[in-house]
Every structure is written in C-alpha cells, then in structure tokens.
Design a protein around this motif. Structure first.
Motif, PDB file in Angstrom:
ATOM      1  N   UNK A 191       0.845  -1.203  -0.039  1.00  0.00           N
ATOM      2  CA  UNK A 191       0.025  -0.016  -0.261  1.00  0.00           C
ATOM      3  C   UNK A 191       0.695   1.493  -0.113  1.00  0.00           C
ATOM      4  N   UNK A 192       1.949   1.206   0.780  1.00  0.00           N
ATOM      5  CA  UNK A 192       2.845   2.323   0.998  1.00  0.00           C
ATOM      6  C   UNK A 192       3.777   2.759  -0.581  1.00  0.00           C
ATOM      7  N   UNK A 193       3.938   1.586  -1.237  1.00  0.00           N
ATOM      8  CA  UNK A 193       4.630   1.989  -2.310  1.00  0.00           C
ATOM      9  C   UNK A 193       3.655   2.234  -3.310  1.00  0.00           C
ATOM     10  N   UNK A 194       2.422   1.745  -3.462  1.00  0.00           N
ATOM     11  CA  UNK A 194       1.420   2.201  -4.207  1.00  0.00           C
ATOM     12  C   UNK A 194       1.048   3.712  -4.177  1.00  0.00           C
ATOM     13  N   UNK A 195       1.231   4.106  -2.943  1.00  0.00           N
ATOM     14  CA  UNK A 195       0.645   5.602  -2.537  1.00  0.00           C
ATOM     15  C   UNK A 195       1.865   6.433  -3.022  1.00  0.00           C
ATOM     16  N   UNK A 196       3.158   5.864  -2.804  1.00  0.00           N
ATOM     17  CA  UNK A 196       4.340   6.727  -3.475  1.00  0.00           C
ATOM     18  C   UNK A 196       4.229   6.896  -4.956  1.00  0.00           C
ATOM     19  N   UNK A 197       3.757   5.709  -5.628  1.00  0.00           N
ATOM     20  CA  UNK A 197       3.676   5.954  -7.190  1.00  0.00           C
ATOM     21  C   UNK A 197       2.538   6.761  -7.472  1.00  0.00           C
ATOM     22  N   UNK A 198       1.348   6.792  -6.848  1.00  0.00           N
ATOM     23  CA  UNK A 198       0.326   7.426  -7.059  1.00  0.00           C
ATOM     24  C   UNK A 198       0.494   9.001  -7.016  1.00  0.00           C
ATOM     25  N   UNK A 199       1.194   9.120  -5.921  1.00  0.00           N
ATOM     26  CA  UNK A 199       1.556  10.791  -5.521  1.00  0.00           C
ATOM     27  C   UNK A 199       2.884  11.163  -6.004  1.00  0.00           C
ATOM     28  N   UNK A 200       3.630  10.336  -6.439  1.00  0.00           N
ATOM     29  CA  UNK A 200       4.870  10.940  -6.952  1.00  0.00           C
ATOM     30  C   UNK A 200       5.742  11.358  -5.918  1.00  0.00           C
ATOM     31  N   UNK A 201       5.654  10.735  -4.431  1.00  0.00           N
ATOM     32  CA  UNK A 201       6.279  11.251  -3.331  1.00  0.00           C
ATOM     33  C   UNK A 201       7.338  10.148  -2.866  1.00  0.00           C
ATOM     34  N   UNK A 202       7.989  10.601  -2.026  1.00  0.00           N
ATOM     35  CA  UNK A 202       9.174   9.563  -1.076  1.00  0.00           C
ATOM     36  C   UNK A 202       8.892   9.996   0.220  1.00  0.00           C
ATOM     37  N   UNK A 203       9.465   9.180   1.239  1.00  0.00           N
ATOM     38  CA  UNK A 203       9.470   9.299   2.702  1.00  0.00           C
ATOM     39  C   UNK A 203       9.883  10.941   3.059  1.00  0.00           C
ATOM     40  N   UNK A 204      10.994  11.467   2.259  1.00  0.00           N
ATOM     41  CA  UNK A 204      11.401  12.888   2.585  1.00  0.00           C
ATOM     42  C   UNK A 204      10.259  13.925   2.253  1.00  0.00           C
ATOM     43  N   UNK A 205       9.078  13.624   1.661  1.00  0.00           N
ATOM     44  CA  UNK A 205       8.130  14.403   1.214  1.00  0.00           C
ATOM     45  C   UNK A 205       7.093  14.844   2.543  1.00  0.00           C
ATOM     46  N   UNK A 206       7.081  13.808   3.745  1.00  0.00           N
ATOM     47  CA  UNK A 206       6.427  13.901   4.795  1.00  0.00           C
ATOM     48  C   UNK A 206       7.048  13.986   6.040  1.00  0.00           C
ATOM     49  N   UNK A 207       6.434  14.884   6.708  1.00  0.00           N
ATOM     50  CA  UNK A 207       6.886  15.273   8.165  1.00  0.00           C
ATOM     51  C   UNK A 207       6.813  14.080   9.141  1.00  0.00           C
ATOM     52  N   UNK A 208       5.445  13.399   9.014  1.00  0.00           N
ATOM     53  CA  UNK A 208       5.282  12.365  10.135  1.00  0.00           C
ATOM     54  C   UNK A 208       4.667  11.110   8.897  1.00  0.00           C
ATOM     55  N   UNK A 209       4.748   9.875   9.917  1.00  0.00           N
ATOM     56  CA  UNK A 209       4.611   8.755   9.481  1.00  0.00           C
ATOM     57  C   UNK A 209       3.875   7.951  10.454  1.00  0.00           C
ATOM     58  N   UNK A 210       2.573   7.409  10.162  1.00  0.00           N
ATOM     59  CA  UNK A 210       2.023   6.321  11.214  1.00  0.00           C
ATOM     60  C   UNK A 210       1.591   5.161  10.529  1.00  0.00           C
ATOM     61  N   UNK A 211       2.192   3.858  11.078  1.00  0.00           N
ATOM     62  CA  UNK A 211       1.838   2.554  10.766  1.00  0.00           C
ATOM     63  C   UNK A 211       1.289   1.849  11.715  1.00  0.00           C
ATOM     64  N   UNK A 212       0.348   0.720  11.242  1.00  0.00           N
ATOM     65  CA  UNK A 212      -0.420  -0.078  12.322  1.00  0.00           C
ATOM     66  C   UNK A 212       0.756  -0.697  13.063  1.00  0.00           C
ATOM     67  N   UNK A 213       0.349  -0.584  14.508  1.00  0.00           N
ATOM     68  CA  UNK A 213       1.217  -0.842  15.506  1.00  0.00           C
ATOM     69  C   UNK A 213       0.698  -1.987  16.383  1.00  0.00           C
TER      70      UNK A 213
END
Length: 351
Positions: free
Chosen positions: A213-235
């Motif tokens: 899902x994460x890689x799909x989002x990067x592809x859809x939005x043309x982004x990478x982790x550096x474009x985000x200030x925060x990240x949350x994953x199921x814990x």
C-alpha cells in the motif's frame, strides 16, 4: 477537498504491565517486553466496551468542534470486538450523540483496518455529496486467549474521525489500498478468542501489505518518505512499525509522535487511528502525514494527509478542548492479573 474536520480519542485508564502477565505464565518479562517493545497495555473497566469507547471518542471529537447533528449523514464503526454479533454499534453511537436518524450507519470488520476502511467510506459519501458529514470510528476491546502471545498486547481504545469538506483541519489528498486473501489471523463465530498463524503474521501478512500500500501511494502521488513530516503505521507491537518504517525509508523522528503502542498496547481497529490522533495533537499547519493501516486477512489502507491552518484556528477547531492522546495515557491505574482477568471477562461470577 474531503478532510478531517475534527477528531477524538478514548483510552481507558486501567493498565497491566508485561511483567504482571509474564509472572502468571512463567515467561521471561524482559525477553517478552524487549521482543515486543511494549511495557504495558490498556484494559477496559467493568462497564466499558467497544460501544462506550466509540461513543466517548466521538464525543471528544464533537467537543473540539460544534458539528450540526442533523447534518451527520453517515456513521461507521470498525471493530473486531463489537458487543453484539447482531446489533449495530454504529446505531448506538448515533443515538448517544443525538445524530439519529442518520442516512446510513453500519458496523465494519476487517481485523485491525476496519476503522480506516470506515474513513474511506465516509470520504466517498462526503466527496460525492450524498452526506455533509460522516463519522468513522476505529475501536476495540481486543481479545487475546490466556497464555497466548496476543495477551501481552491486546488492548482497549478507540478514535473517531469526522469527515467533511468545510474548513478541514487536515485534508486527505489521496487514499489507496492493497488487499489479498492471506489468512494470518482469524476468529470463527462463537469463538471467544482469535487464532493466528504465528510467524506468518509478520510476513506475508503485515510487511507485504503495508509495503504494498505504501509503495502504491508513492507511485500515485509521486512522493517519497522525505516529502512527509510524520508517518504512522499499524502498531501490533513497537518492533513492526519501526522495522517497516526503516524498510520504506522513514526515520525514527517521523514515526515517534504516533508510536504509542509501548504504553498502550495494540488497540486493533483503533491502533493506526490513535497514532494519527497523537500526531495531529502536535502537528502544525503545512505538515504532511503518511498513514498506512493493516488488517489481518489481509489488507492495508494508505493515506496522504496535509494539515491545514484550521488546526490552530480556535474559532473553528479547539484542539485543547478534549484530552490529547498523551493526556489519555497519563495517570494510569495498574491492576494485577486477577483483576485484569475479571475486567476482560476471562473469569466470570456464577449467580
């Protein structure tokens, strides 16, 4: 743009430590705690369940922003511990907040991602113009069989997100999902506790789907982790989200505000949403947030979110009016295993 117009969380005050559980089953507490990265977990009071937690989380959201109850057109509650097998929790939430009759209400089940699935549904209804406001709740009083590995983390808590288009505090730029038939965790009708595939919960369960899902989002939005200030994953524990964050390229600082599992445990359908709530508690206008949930069975929902300047506009949204996740985690009441077992219904009084 559909977005979150307000949010609220609810976490019971009762806690049990990993040491207390390990003492009963003869396990090494340091080994268990170190392996999971969890020190303690929440548990419900005798009169708390998924419905009461969902109601309180929604009320906390409404404390922060006065939403016209007559304009709430949808309520969806995601959980795998609904109080009734046949009777909707969502209807109880609607009645408790004075929103009934609503246009549509339903209970969702998809293991730990049922809450984020509810968010997606509300996004569609609000975005299409069918409803003005939609409420999505992820809440659980998670089950774990006595002596099972799940007992060390299965916790209680929930979060409510109200979706709308008017002055959102956080715009949801995009969402996408990754789903397969991977039975790593299940519970049949009538069984009190779930079963799991042990090591298969990590892979091909958790990691494959969150990465997908994460890689799909990067592809859809043309982004990478550096474009985000925060990240949350199921814990489900503290190790999995930290590991998958590193695999994707996120830093420890990006996931730190939302990583509440060491003091909370795994609240199942509430886990990733409570992590998002904890992040929104400290976020500033312009911050960009990456969220990916996971539900066994198995699937992940990813979200790209941008915080707006409304989050600090007291005339629209009063963030300090309801307790933050940090405040809900404070001042816990610790119990021993016997009281924990009573609260969780593991032992019953015969009358």
């Amino acid at each position: 743009m559909v977005g979150i117009i307000t949010y609220g969380a609810q976490i019971p005050r009762y806690r049990i430590t990993i040491e207390e559980i390990a003492k009963v089953w003869g396990d090494n507490p340091k080994e268990i705690s170190g392996g999971l990265g969890v020190r303690e977990k929440s548990l419900p009071d005798m009169d708390e369940d998924t419905a009461t937690i969902a109601v309180e989380a929604t009320r906390n959201a409404l404390i922060r922003r006065n939403v016209d109850r007559d304009a709430i057109g949808a309520i969806y509650v995601g959980s795998e511990s609904h109080p009734y097998a046949v009777k909707p929790t969502s209807a109880t939430v609607g009645e408790a907040i004075g929103a009934t009759p609503v246009m549509t209400a339903a209970d969702y089940e998809f293991a730990c991602k049922a809450g984020t699935a509810a968010v997606q549904t509300c996004m569609g209804l609000v975005g299409s113009g069918m409803v003005r406001y939609g409420i999505a709740v992820g809440a659980d009083v998670a089950q774990g069989a006595p002596g099972d590995a799940l007992e060390y983390t299965a916790a209680a808590g929930g979060c409510a997100m109200i979706l709308g288009t008017e002055d959102p505090i956080a715009e949801i730029n995009h969402t996408c999902s990754f789903t397969t038939d991977t039975p790593d965790f299940w519970r049949r009708e009538g069984q009190p506790y779930p079963r799991h595939g042990g090591r298969f919960t990590g892979d091909p369960g958790y990691f494959k789907h969150i990465m997908g899902a994460a890689k799909m989002m990067f592809e859809h939005r043309g982004t990478s982790p550096a474009d985000y200030d925060y990240a949350i994953f199921h814990q489900p524990n503290a190790k999995f989200p930290q590991r998958v964050a590193g695999m994707l390229g996120f830093t420890g600082e990006q996931i730190k505000p939302g990583l509440v599992v060491p003091r909370l445990g795994n609240t199942y359908s509430g886990a990733s949403m409570i992590g998002l709530a904890a992040t929104l508690d400290v976020a500033e206008p312009g911050d960009r947030i990456f969220v990916t949930s996971f539900g066994s069975g198995a699937g992940s929902d990813a979200f790209d979110i941008t915080v707006t300047d409304r989050i600090t506009d007291e005339s629209v949204f009063a963030r300090s009016a309801a307790p933050t996740v940090e405040e809900l985690l404070a001042n816990p009441i610790y119990v021993d295993y016997a009281r924990y077992a009573k609260h969780k219904g593991k032992i019953m009084v015969q009358k």
